[in-house]
Design a protein around this motif. Structure first.
Motif, short mmCIF file in Angstrom:
data_model
loop_
_atom_site.label_atom_id
_atom_site.label_comp_id
_atom_site.label_asym_id
_atom_site.label_seq_id
_atom_site.Cartn_x
_atom_site.Cartn_y
_atom_site.Cartn_z
N LYS A 91 0.42 -1.33 -0.54
CA LYS A 91 0.26 0.10 0.27
C LYS A 91 1.06 1.31 0.17
O LYS A 91 0.75 2.61 -0.44
CB LYS A 91 -1.32 -0.25 1.74
N ALA A 150 2.21 1.66 -3.41
CA ALA A 150 1.27 2.43 -4.47
C ALA A 150 1.53 3.49 -4.04
O ALA A 150 1.38 4.40 -5.42
CB ALA A 150 0.29 1.63 -4.15
N ASP A 185 -2.23 -9.84 -6.72
CA ASP A 185 -4.04 -9.00 -7.22
C ASP A 185 -3.43 -7.76 -7.26
O ASP A 185 -4.44 -6.88 -8.41
CB ASP A 185 -4.54 -9.36 -5.84
N PHE A 186 -2.73 -6.87 -6.86
CA PHE A 186 -2.32 -5.64 -6.54
C PHE A 186 -1.48 -5.48 -8.33
O PHE A 186 -2.35 -4.27 -8.86
CB PHE A 186 -1.50 -5.22 -5.79
N SER A 187 -0.90 -6.39 -8.28
CA SER A 187 -0.07 -6.08 -9.89
C SER A 187 -1.37 -6.14 -11.09
O SER A 187 -0.33 -5.56 -12.15
CB SER A 187 1.33 -6.86 -10.27
N LYS A 188 -2.10 -6.59 -11.05
CA LYS A 188 -3.25 -6.72 -11.89
C LYS A 188 -4.09 -6.11 -12.28
O LYS A 188 -4.48 -5.49 -13.20
CB LYS A 188 -4.45 -7.50 -12.03
N THR A 189 -3.82 -4.38 -11.65
CA THR A 189 -4.57 -3.58 -11.82
C THR A 189 -3.05 -1.70 -11.47
O THR A 189 -3.62 -1.18 -11.17
CB THR A 189 -5.11 -2.86 -9.93
N SER A 190 -1.86 -2.57 -11.66
CA SER A 190 -0.90 -1.47 -11.73
C SER A 190 0.18 -1.85 -12.58
O SER A 190 -0.26 -2.81 -12.95
CB SER A 190 -0.24 -1.16 -10.52
N ASP A 191 1.30 -1.08 -13.07
CA ASP A 191 2.56 -1.17 -14.00
C ASP A 191 2.77 -1.62 -13.11
O ASP A 191 4.24 -1.77 -13.54
CB ASP A 191 2.06 -0.26 -14.81
N GLY A 241 4.50 -3.58 -15.73
CA GLY A 241 3.85 -3.91 -15.42
C GLY A 241 4.08 -5.87 -15.87
O GLY A 241 2.95 -6.08 -15.66
#
Length: 390
Positions: free
Chosen positions: A161, A164, A213-219, A306
């Motif tokens: 967190k 990010a 899971d977080f990596s799927k929403t970020s680069d 990504g």
């Protein structure tokens, strides 16, 4: 009643001394930190051509070796550690080796403290994170599962967190083969199902799931290294493994072998001789810490925005506990006494890696064999009978 009062009175001076000890430690930590002594301000700003890496757990066994390698390779490093398992002596060695301003700073903090973590990220310009900080004993995890879920899973969530929120885009995560549990087939590949059988492995898998899971929403560039049983020490004798005395029962077999060889403990306790293996003892893949850190540095160099890379880091060869003990006897020259006991809860019979993916994609392979690793580590142990307090 009188007995209770007497105990309270007798413990009062002890509590004062303990508190004084913690205060002294606190002052020592910060006085030996570049940020305490004024520093150069370089840690708070990005600098072209310089990669600033946050190493969590950098005062620990593996984290300190990672810090050493990163500094040798001209990275800028910030260590964050609460010293619950790490050694301030290792940090002091690193600071003495790399005293130049802007190279290394140490921050005493707990990753479970969200406000402290946010403050660290606010005050520093990190380019990447190597996340080592974790409690890491299988037996202890079965006795204290909540501690493991908090320390590993919850703390990793807070760290991701913070990354990010502050735009830190590269994470090298220190994971473990314990996430696989006890697979039906050997060797273990990255596609082997993850079915952990102890809280340590479960907590690590949960942390992996958070990251994935977080990596799927970020680069974010993510590299997850699942490594096997770590042994060895710095070949030049600057760093080694020095667990706290109260953790010796929980620690790695290499530490127990060396303690027995030095006479610190009367002998080695081998837990479990009835596994379905060639000699009845567990089989493990022993990876040298120098080789392991080389894999982390190569992972950092290959991290791609990504993208997620998942790699097993091991030698690809399993050795039984009995074979390990014989190698340790040879390395130390001591006929170590061995006591055979019942199995330890949460253990599994046989685990070794298939390192072909990391060989192929990162150009990494293990260079040290079991005998060489133990011989190198024994030299450090002999020279540091009391760990870093020497």
């Amino acid at each position: 009643m009188d007995f209770v009062d007497a105990r309270r009175k007798s413990q009062f001076p002890r509590k004062i001394l303990l508190a004084a000890g913690f205060i002294t430690l606190f002052i020592f930590v910060f006085k030996n930190s570049p940020s305490f002594s004024g520093g150069s301000g370089k840690f708070s700003q990005h600098e072209p051509g310089v990669t600033h890496v946050l190493v969590t757990g950098g005062a620990g066994y593996i984290g300190s070796h990672a810090t050493l390698r990163l500094l040798k390779d001209s990275y800028r490093v910030t260590i964050v550690d609460n010293l619950s398992r790490g050694n301030l002596g290792a940090v002091k060695v690193l600071q003495e080796l790399f005293p130049e301003p802007g190279r290394l700073q140490f921050i005493y903090a707990d990753l479970g403290d969200a406000a402290a973590v946010d403050k660290i990220f606010s005050g520093n310009a990190f380019d990447a994170v190597m996340h080592f900080a974790a409690v890491a004993y299988v037996g202890e995890s079965t006795a204290e599962p909540l501690r493991y879920y908090h320390n590993i899973t919850s703390n990793t969530l807070l760290l991701v967190k913070a990354m990010a929120a502050h735009g830190v885009k590269t994470l090298i995560y220190s994971s473990t083969c314990a996430t696989y549990g006890e697979p039906e087939k050997m060797p273990i590949t990255e596609d082997t199902p993850q079915v952990p059988i102890n809280p340590y492995g479960k907590a690590k898998k949960m942390a992996e799931d958070i990251i994935l899971d977080f990596s799927k929403t970020s680069d974010m560039a993510v590299m997850i290294l699942r490594y096997f049983n770590v042994i060895g020490s710095d070949p030049d004798g600057r760093l080694g493994e020095a667990p706290r005395p109260e953790l010796r029962e929980q620690g790695r077999i290499s530490g127990a072998c060396f303690d027995a060889a030095r006479g610190i403990i009367p002998g080695l306790k081998v837990r479990g001789t009835d596994y379905k293996t060639s000699d009845g003892t567990c089989i493990r893949d022993y990876i040298d810490v120098t080789d392991l850190i080389d894999a982390h540095v190569k992972a950092l160099a290959h991290a791609t925005p990504g993208k997620v890379g998942i790699y097993n880091v091991g030698t690809g060869k399993g050795s039984s506990v009995k074979e390990f003990v014989e190698a340790c006897k040879k390395a130390t020259g001591v006929d170590i006494k061995v006591e055979y006991l019942a199995r330890r809860p949460g253990d599994y019979a046989e685990v070794f890696s298939d390192p072909s993916k990391v060989n192929r994609e990162l150009g990494w392979s293990a260079k040290y064999n079991l005998q060489d690793s133990l011989s190198i580590a024994w030299k450090w142990q002999k020279a540091h009978r009391n760990g870093y307090s020497n």
